[in-house]
Design a protein around this motif. Structure first.
Motif, short mmCIF file in Angstrom:
data_model
loop_
_atom_site.label_atom_id
_atom_site.label_comp_id
_atom_site.label_asym_id
_atom_site.label_seq_id
_atom_site.Cartn_x
_atom_site.Cartn_y
_atom_site.Cartn_z
N ILE A 123 0.82 -1.21 0.00
CA ILE A 123 0.00 0.00 0.00
C ILE A 123 0.85 1.26 0.00
O ILE A 123 0.58 2.21 -0.73
CB ILE A 123 -0.96 -0.01 1.21
CG1 ILE A 123 -2.03 -1.10 1.04
CG2 ILE A 123 -1.61 1.35 1.40
CD1 ILE A 123 -2.94 -1.28 2.23
N HIS A 124 1.88 1.29 0.85
CA HIS A 124 2.65 2.52 1.04
C HIS A 124 3.94 2.48 0.21
O HIS A 124 4.74 1.55 0.33
CB HIS A 124 2.99 2.71 2.52
CG HIS A 124 1.76 2.85 3.39
ND1 HIS A 124 1.24 1.77 4.08
CD2 HIS A 124 0.96 3.90 3.64
CE1 HIS A 124 0.17 2.18 4.74
NE2 HIS A 124 -0.03 3.46 4.49
N MET A 125 4.14 3.49 -0.61
CA MET A 125 5.28 3.56 -1.50
C MET A 125 6.46 4.26 -0.82
O MET A 125 6.29 5.30 -0.18
CB MET A 125 4.91 4.29 -2.78
CG MET A 125 3.82 3.61 -3.60
SD MET A 125 4.34 2.04 -4.38
CE MET A 125 3.71 0.82 -3.20
N PHE A 126 7.65 3.71 -1.04
CA PHE A 126 8.88 4.22 -0.42
C PHE A 126 9.44 5.34 -1.29
O PHE A 126 10.22 5.12 -2.20
CB PHE A 126 9.88 3.07 -0.29
CG PHE A 126 11.11 3.39 0.54
CD1 PHE A 126 11.00 3.91 1.81
CD2 PHE A 126 12.37 3.15 0.02
CE1 PHE A 126 12.13 4.18 2.57
CE2 PHE A 126 13.51 3.42 0.77
CZ PHE A 126 13.38 3.94 2.05
N ASP A 127 9.02 6.56 -1.00
CA ASP A 127 9.47 7.75 -1.73
C ASP A 127 10.23 8.64 -0.75
O ASP A 127 9.63 9.44 -0.01
CB ASP A 127 8.28 8.52 -2.31
CG ASP A 127 7.60 7.79 -3.44
OD1 ASP A 127 8.13 6.76 -3.90
OD2 ASP A 127 6.52 8.23 -3.87
#
Length: 282
Positions: A123-127
């Protein structure tokens, strides 16, 4: 899930996955055979277990639709041969949908017949831009998932998360509220963030969800040039570390006793005591 069943043995595979999917799949298949031989009911692997390549142009040649993935087919066949469950921490696959050009970072739960019984898209993108100079923009290539996923299996009700998800407690609270006995957090954590936060956050998530947390990790120096932190962990619902695999790649084992989940939830019933927090104006 019932807590009357006996403790269950699991295998945790810590990997240094590279840019060759065939070699990575062979490593997992061999671990499945070993885990089954040593009495494990399930093997769990890290994030991007089948392919870890920061060169997206090169990696693109190996990333296909789920149904066309030779890596996934190999792993399903290996699970069927071994006769145990397999949690593939994640594989990169092409995201479905008209006009969609991005990938999905997708976890799979595979039963002993080789059938896929659950899928979860990270779900959560590593940006992020790290102080070490590392810069990561996962959302440039990957479509975020939108569904919270649980599945019943021999180690109880399993909740699925991946890597950067660990920094978002609301997901783990929801998995706890859905009755998860165990939550998986397969990862490819960077070394700087791993040193600072890996143990801290995973222990906190176990306590918050009153559940076991199993976090199979990538480790060491990879063919694409990155370095990952290792320290695959198994943590009980009280926050105690039952297994820490350090920095060497390989297979290790732990016992999951679901009776411990019930004990902790009776002693500290935070999931049922929770109240909605009102929103305040700034």
């Amino acid at each position: 899930m019932s807590t009357d069943q006996p403790a269950v043995r699991i295998g945790v595979l810590q990997m240094t996955s590279g840019i060759d999917p065939v070699a990575n799949a062979a490593t997992i298949a061999a671990a499945l055979t070993s885990a089954a031989h040593d009495g494990a009911a399930m093997l769990l692997t890290p994030e991007m277990a089948g392919l870890l390549d920061r060169d997206r142009a090169r990696a693109r040649d190996h990333i296909v639709m789920e149904e066309d993935s030779p890596t996934l087919a190999t792993l399903r066949n290996a699970a069927a041969r071994s006769g145990i469950w397999l949690h593939v921490g994640s594989l990169p696959v092409r995201a479905e949908g008209p006009g969609e050009t991005r990938f999905a970072n997708r976890a799979f739960v595979i039963d002993p017949s080789g059938a896929i019984v659950a899928r979860y898209d990270k779900i959560h993108m590593f940006d992020v831009d790290l102080a070490s100079g590392e810069s990561w923009r996962e959302s440039n290539a990957y479509r975020p998932g939108e569904q919270v996923v649980t599945v019943d299996c021999p180690i109880g009700r399993l909740g699925l998360a991946i890597c950067y998800d660990v920094r978002f407690p609301a997901l783990f609270e929801e998995l706890g509220r859905r009755g998860c006995d165990v939550i998986t957090v397969p990862a490819a954590f960077t070394v700087p963030t791993g040193r600072a936060h890996w143990h801290l956050m995973l222990r906190a998530r176990a306590v918050e969800a009153s559940a076991f947390v199993i976090a199979p990790a990538q480790t060491g120096h990879h063919a694409d040039g990155r370095d990952t932190y290792g320290h695959s962990l198994v943590i009980d619902p009280w926050g105690d570390v039952l297994l820490d695999m350090g920095t060497d790649a390989g297979l290790d084992f732990a016992m999951i006793d679901l009776a411990r989940v019930g004990e902790v939830r009776r002693q500290l019933p935070s999931l049922v005591n929770r109240r909605d927090i009102p929103r305040f104006n700034a």
